[in-house]
Design a protein around this motif. Structure first.
Motif, PDB file in Angstrom:
ATOM      1  N   PHE A  55       0.875  -1.177   0.000  1.00 56.18           N
ATOM      2  CA  PHE A  55       0.000   0.000   0.000  1.00 56.18           C
ATOM      3  C   PHE A  55       0.913   1.229   0.000  1.00 56.18           C
ATOM      4  CE2 PHE A  55      -4.318  -1.557   1.339  1.00 56.18           C
ATOM      5  CZ  PHE A  55      -4.005  -2.906   1.437  1.00 56.18           C
ATOM      6  N   ILE A  56       0.686   2.134  -0.934  1.00 57.08           N
ATOM      7  CA  ILE A  56       1.538   3.336  -0.982  1.00 57.08           C
ATOM      8  C   ILE A  56       0.692   4.611  -1.028  1.00 57.08           C
ATOM      9  CG2 ILE A  56       3.526   2.203  -2.055  1.00 57.08           C
ATOM     10  CD1 ILE A  56       2.608   3.460  -4.751  1.00 57.08           C
ATOM     11  N   ALA A  57       1.251   5.681  -0.461  1.00 51.04           N
ATOM     12  CA  ALA A  57       0.590   6.997  -0.478  1.00 51.04           C
ATOM     13  C   ALA A  57       1.607   8.030  -0.004  1.00 51.04           C
ATOM     14  CB  ALA A  57      -0.617   6.989   0.441  1.00 51.04           C
ATOM     15  N   ARG A  58       1.242   9.285  -0.127  1.00 59.49           N
ATOM     16  CA  ARG A  58       2.112  10.365   0.363  1.00 59.49           C
ATOM     17  C   ARG A  58       1.309  11.317   1.254  1.00 59.49           C
ATOM     18  NH1 ARG A  58       6.996  11.979  -2.595  1.00 59.49           N
ATOM     19  NH2 ARG A  58       7.538  10.292  -4.028  1.00 59.49           N
ATOM     20  N   GLY A  59       2.070  12.117   2.030  1.00 55.94           N
ATOM     21  CA  GLY A  59       1.428  13.167   2.839  1.00 55.94           C
ATOM     22  C   GLY A  59       0.455  12.590   3.853  1.00 55.94           C
ATOM     23  N   GLU A  60      -0.685  13.286   4.030  1.00 54.45           N
ATOM     24  CA  GLU A  60      -1.619  12.849   5.086  1.00 54.45           C
ATOM     25  C   GLU A  60      -2.211  11.467   4.811  1.00 54.45           C
ATOM     26  OE1 GLU A  60      -2.072  16.515   4.431  1.00 54.45           O
ATOM     27  OE2 GLU A  60      -2.275  15.701   2.420  1.00 54.45           O
ATOM     28  N   ASN A  61      -2.096  11.003   3.558  1.00 51.46           N
ATOM     29  CA  ASN A  61      -2.627   9.660   3.255  1.00 51.46           C
ATOM     30  C   ASN A  61      -1.625   8.532   3.488  1.00 51.46           C
ATOM     31  OD1 ASN A  61      -5.348  10.256   2.331  1.00 51.46           O
ATOM     32  ND2 ASN A  61      -4.259  11.496   0.827  1.00 51.46           N
ATOM     33  N   ALA A  81      -0.374   7.505   6.220  1.00 53.99           N
ATOM     34  CA  ALA A  81      -0.786   6.645   7.340  1.00 53.99           C
ATOM     35  C   ALA A  81      -1.965   5.764   6.959  1.00 53.99           C
ATOM     36  CB  ALA A  81      -1.135   7.497   8.559  1.00 53.99           C
ATOM     37  N   VAL A  82      -2.754   6.198   5.970  1.00 53.33           N
ATOM     38  CA  VAL A  82      -3.859   5.358   5.491  1.00 53.33           C
ATOM     39  C   VAL A  82      -3.273   4.117   4.807  1.00 53.33           C
ATOM     40  CG1 VAL A  82      -5.865   5.243   3.956  1.00 53.33           C
ATOM     41  CG2 VAL A  82      -5.419   7.319   5.275  1.00 53.33           C
ATOM     42  N   ALA A  83      -2.132   4.304   4.135  1.00 55.75           N
ATOM     43  CA  ALA A  83      -1.472   3.157   3.501  1.00 55.75           C
ATOM     44  C   ALA A  83      -1.017   2.152   4.567  1.00 55.75           C
ATOM     45  CB  ALA A  83      -0.282   3.625   2.667  1.00 55.75           C
ATOM     46  N   THR A  84      -0.450   2.656   5.654  1.00 55.80           N
ATOM     47  CA  THR A  84       0.010   1.721   6.697  1.00 55.80           C
ATOM     48  C   THR A  84      -1.191   1.056   7.377  1.00 55.80           C
ATOM     49  OG1 THR A  84       0.164   3.531   8.279  1.00 55.80           O
ATOM     50  CG2 THR A  84       2.166   2.951   7.173  1.00 55.80           C
ATOM     51  N   GLU A  85      -2.263   1.815   7.552  1.00 57.29           N
ATOM     52  CA  GLU A  85      -3.467   1.243   8.169  1.00 57.29           C
ATOM     53  C   GLU A  85      -4.116   0.218   7.217  1.00 57.29           C
ATOM     54  OE1 GLU A  85      -4.707   0.944  10.935  1.00 57.29           O
ATOM     55  OE2 GLU A  85      -6.804   0.480  10.633  1.00 57.29           O
TER      56      GLU A  85
END
Ligand code: F6R
Length: 587
Positions: free
Chosen positions: A452-458, A460-464
Motif C-alpha cells: 500500500f503506498i501513499a504520500r502526505g496525510e494519506n 498513514a492510510v497506507a500503513t493502516e
C-alpha cells in the motif's frame, strides 16, 4: 490478555457467565473455562478452542456463584491444563486471571517447598495455591487480599471457594469493572460482558479488590480499608454490541461509520478548547498509540501541522518507554487508544506523568485505565467495537484530531461544519466500493504479498490499509510512503503483485503517480484509490472529491472493504483473527 467474568446473584450463574464469555471473545479465544459452586461443591469445565454452548458437565447445576475465562495465551501453551480456572491442591479454590504474574517462578518455588503440587505451566495457578496457603490462617476474602499483596505484575483476577459464599476480585493494571443489576452482581473485564443485563457500573481501580457477599464491598488491597465508589451509567446500548443482520461485527462496524462519526462530532466545546490551549502552549507534544491508534495519530500529526503549523512527534507506544525519562513538565502527551487498556500505551504514560508530563487521552472506553490516569480525556463515542480489527474507531480518532486542530486555530464551528458533511460522503464511499472490492478480493485472495503506498496525510492510510489486510486476510502486506518504494521494496514487485495506490488528486498526486509508474513498469497490478481514474490503474476504487485535508477519512474506507472481502474470500474468521485479541493488556 484474556477476558474474565464472574457472577453472584439469584439467577443461574453458569447461564450468566456463558453469555458474558461469548461477548468477551474479542479479548482472546484460544481456550475457555468456567467454575461454579452449588450444594455439591466446586465444578469446573474447560477446554481449548472457543466455547460453544453451555458445557454438558455444568448444564444441570443449580448455581448462583461462578467465574469464567476466555484466554489469549501468554504464559504456557494452549492446552486444557493451562486453560483457566486454576484450582488449589485441595480442589476448593478456583481462580481466573487476566494479566501476567512476573514473580511466578519465585512464588512457585516457595509454594512447592511448602508441599503444593502444580498441574499446569500457567502463571495463574500460583494464585490459587497462594490463596490456599493463606486460607490456613485467614477467612477467604482476607486470604485473597494477602495473596494479591504478594503478586508482582498485572492482574484482574476472580476467585471463589466452595467453603465460602463470596465472589472476590482484585485488580492491578488489568481492567475490572463491577456491574450491578438489583441483586445480581457481575465482575468482568469489560462492560459488553454484562450489558445485556445492566448498564450500571463501578470501575475498579488499581490496588482495589471487591468482595461480593450479600452486596459488593470495595476495599484497598494494601490496607483492607473500605473505599466508597460512585456508580456510572454507561451510555452504550445492547444493539451496539450485537451483529444484527450483518455476517460479521467487522462489516457492521465498517457500515456504522457514518452514524458513529456524528456521535464523535458531539463533543463538549469547552473541553476541546481546554485541550487546544494545552496543545498550543506545550513546548513539546508527543502523540502515543499502538497499531491502528498509532496510524490515526500519524494522520493527526499531518492535520495539526497543516492547519496549525504546530509540529507534534508520534511515538509507537511500545518504544515510547525508552524516551520517557528524557521528558518533563514541558511535554504534553496525547495518548490514543480505543480500549484505554493497552499496556504498551498505559505503562509509559503513567511513567511520563511521574516525570511531570500532562496527559490528554483520546479513548473510546469511558472509565478505562487510560481515561482515569489522564488529566483530560476526549471520548470517541463510537459504542463498543467488537471486531478485533479496529475500523470505526480509526475514523473516529482521526476525526478527533481535526476537531482539536480546528479548535487550536479558533475555528471550532467552521471545522465542525466541514466535518458534518463527512458522514454522508463515507456512506457514498461505501456504496461506491462495496461490490467492486468484493470482485477485486477474488484477485487478492490468490496473492501472497501486497503493498500500500501513499504520500502526505494519506501515508498513514497506507500503513493502516496494510495492517487491516494482513490481520484480516493473513496476506503479507506492507504500507509505506510512495517515495520509499524505490529505496528497496521495488525489488519485490513482480508480474501481478498488487499495489494499492492511495492517490487522491491533491498536492501529492503527481509524485505518487510517478511512483505508481515505477511499480507498473515492473509488472505491478495497480489498484488506485482516488477521486480520478487513470490509465495506470488496473482497478479503480473511486472516492468522492473533497477538500484535500479530509481525504484520509474517505480513502481508508475502500482499504477496509478490500481487506474485509479478501478475508471473506479466503474463509478467514474475520471478527476473531488467529493469534490476535482486541485489547492487549500485556507488554
Ligand atoms: C488493529 C488493531 C490493533 C489496535 C492496537 C491498539 O486493527 O485493532 O492494532 O489498534 O492493539 O489498541 P488500542 O487502540 O485499544 O490501544
Amino acid at each position: 490478555m484474556c477476558g474474565i467474568i464472574g457472577y453472584s446473584g439469584d439467577k443461574n450463574a453458569v447461564d450468566r457467565v456463558y453469555s458474558g464469555l461469548k461477548r468477551l471473545e474479542y479479548r482472546g479465544y484460544d481456550s475457555w473455562g468456567i467454575a461454579c459452586i452449588d450444594e455439591d461443591g466446586l465444578h469446573i469445565a474447560k477446554d481449548v478452542g472457543k466455547i460453544d454452548g453451555i458445557p454438558d458437565e455444568l448444564s444441570n447445576t443449580e448455581t448462583h456463584l461462578a467465574i469464567s475465562h476466555t484466554r489469549w495465551a501468554t504464559h504456557g501453551g494452549v492446552s486444557k491444563e493451562n486453560a483457566h480456572p486454576h484450582v488449589s491442591c485441595d480442589g476448593s479454590i478456583a481462580v481466573v486471571h487476566n494479566g501476567i504474574i512476573e514473580n511466578y517462578d519465585e512464588l512457585k518455588t516457595d509454594l512447592e517447598k511448602k508441599g503444593h503440587k502444580f498441574k499446569s505451566d500457567c502463571d495463574t495457578e500460583v494464585i490459587a495455591h497462594l490463596i490456599e496457603e493463606h486460607s490456613k490462617s485467614k477467612g477467604f476474602p482476607e486470604a485473597v487480599r494477602a495473596a494479591a499483596k504478594q503478586l508482582k505484575g498485572s492482574y484482574a483476577m476472580l476467585a471463589i471457594n466452595k467453603n465460602a459464599n463470596e465472589l472476590v476480585g482484585a485488580k492491578k493494571e488489568s481492567p475490572l469493572v463491577l456491574g450491578l443489576n438489583g441483586g445480581e452482581y457481575f465482575l468482568a473485564s469489560d462492560v459488553p460482558a454484562f450489558l445485556e443485563y445492566t448498564n450500571k457500573t463501578v470501575p475498579i481501580d488499581d490496588g482495589e479488590m471487591v468482595v461480593i457477599g450479600s452486596k459488593p464491598v470495595v476495599k484497598k488491597i494494601s490496607t483492607g480499608e473500605e473505599v466508597g465508589k460512585p456508580m456510572d451509567t454507561i451510555k452504550w446500548k445492547l444493539n451496539q454490541a450485537e451483529k444484527g443482520d450483518y455476517t460479521h461485527f467487522t462489516l457492521k462496524e465498517i457500515h456504522e461509520q457514518p452514524l458513529v462519526l456524528k456521535e464523535t462530532l458531539r463533543q463538549n466545546k469547552e473541553k476541546l478548547e481546554q485541550v487546544a490551549r494545552m496543545v498550543n502552549s506545550a513546548p513539546r507534544v508527543c502523540i502515543v498509540g499502538a497499531g491502528t491508534s498509532r496510524h490515526a495519530s500519524l494522520v493527526g500529526r499531518y492535520v495539526i501541522a497543516e492547519l496549525t503549523k504546530k509540529y507534534c512527534e508520534v511515538y509507537m507506544a511500545s518504544e515510547f518507554q525508552y524516551f520517557v525519562e528524557k521528558l518533563g513538565k514541558d511535554t504534553l502527551i496525547i495518548a490514543v487508544s480505543q480500549s484505554g487498556e493497552t499496556a504498551d500505551v498505559l505503562l509509559p504514560v503513567k511513567q511520563a506523568k511521574e516525570h511531570g508530563c500532562k496527559v490528554v487521552s483520546i479513548v473510546n472506553v469511558v472509565g478505562s485505565s487510560l481515561d482515569r490516569v489522564s488529566d483530560v480525556s476526549l471520548y470517541l463515542n463510537t459504542g463498543p467495537e467488537i471486531g478485533v480489527a479496529a475500523t470505526k474507531t480509526f475514523t473516529s480518532q482521526v476525526t478527533m484530531f481535526y476537531l482539536i486542530a480546528y479548535t487550536m486555530i479558533y475555528q471550532f464551528e467552521a471545522g465542525l461544519k466541514k466535518l458534518m458533511s463527512i458522514p454522508e460522503m463515507i456512506e457514498e464511499t461505501i456504496s461506491l466500493n462495496e461490490e467492486k472490492t468484493k470482485k477485486i478480493a477474488e484477485y487478492m485472495k490468490k496473492r501472497d504479498d501486497t503493498y500500500f503506498i501513499a504520500r502526505g496525510e494519506n501515508f498513514a492510510v497506507a500503513t493502516e490499509g496494510a495492517l487491516k489486510m494482513k490481520e484480516l486476510s493473513y496476506i503479507h502486506a506492507e504500507g509505506m510512503p510512495a517515495g520509499e518504494l524505490k529505496h528497496g521494496t521495488l525489488a519485490l514487485i513482480e508480474e501481478g503483485t498488487p499495489i494499492i495506490a492511495i492517490c487522491p488528486k491533491d498536492h501529492t498526486y503527481e509524485e505518487t503517480m510517478a511512483n505508481v509508474h515505477e511499480a507498473k513498469a515492473r509488472g505491478a497490478y495497480v489498484i488506485g484509490i482516488s477521486d480520478e481514474n487513470s490509465n495506470m490503474f488496473d482497478e479503480w476504487l473511486k472516492i468522492p472529491k473533497i477538500d484535500y485535508i479530509f481525504y484520509p477519512l474517505l480513502a481508508n474506507i475502500p482499504c477496509q472493504l478490500l481487506a474485509y472481502y479478501t478475508a471473506v474470500a479466503k474463509g478467514r474468521p474475520v471478527d476473531t483473527p488467529r493469534n490476535l485479541a482486541k485489547s492487549v493488556t500485556v507488554k
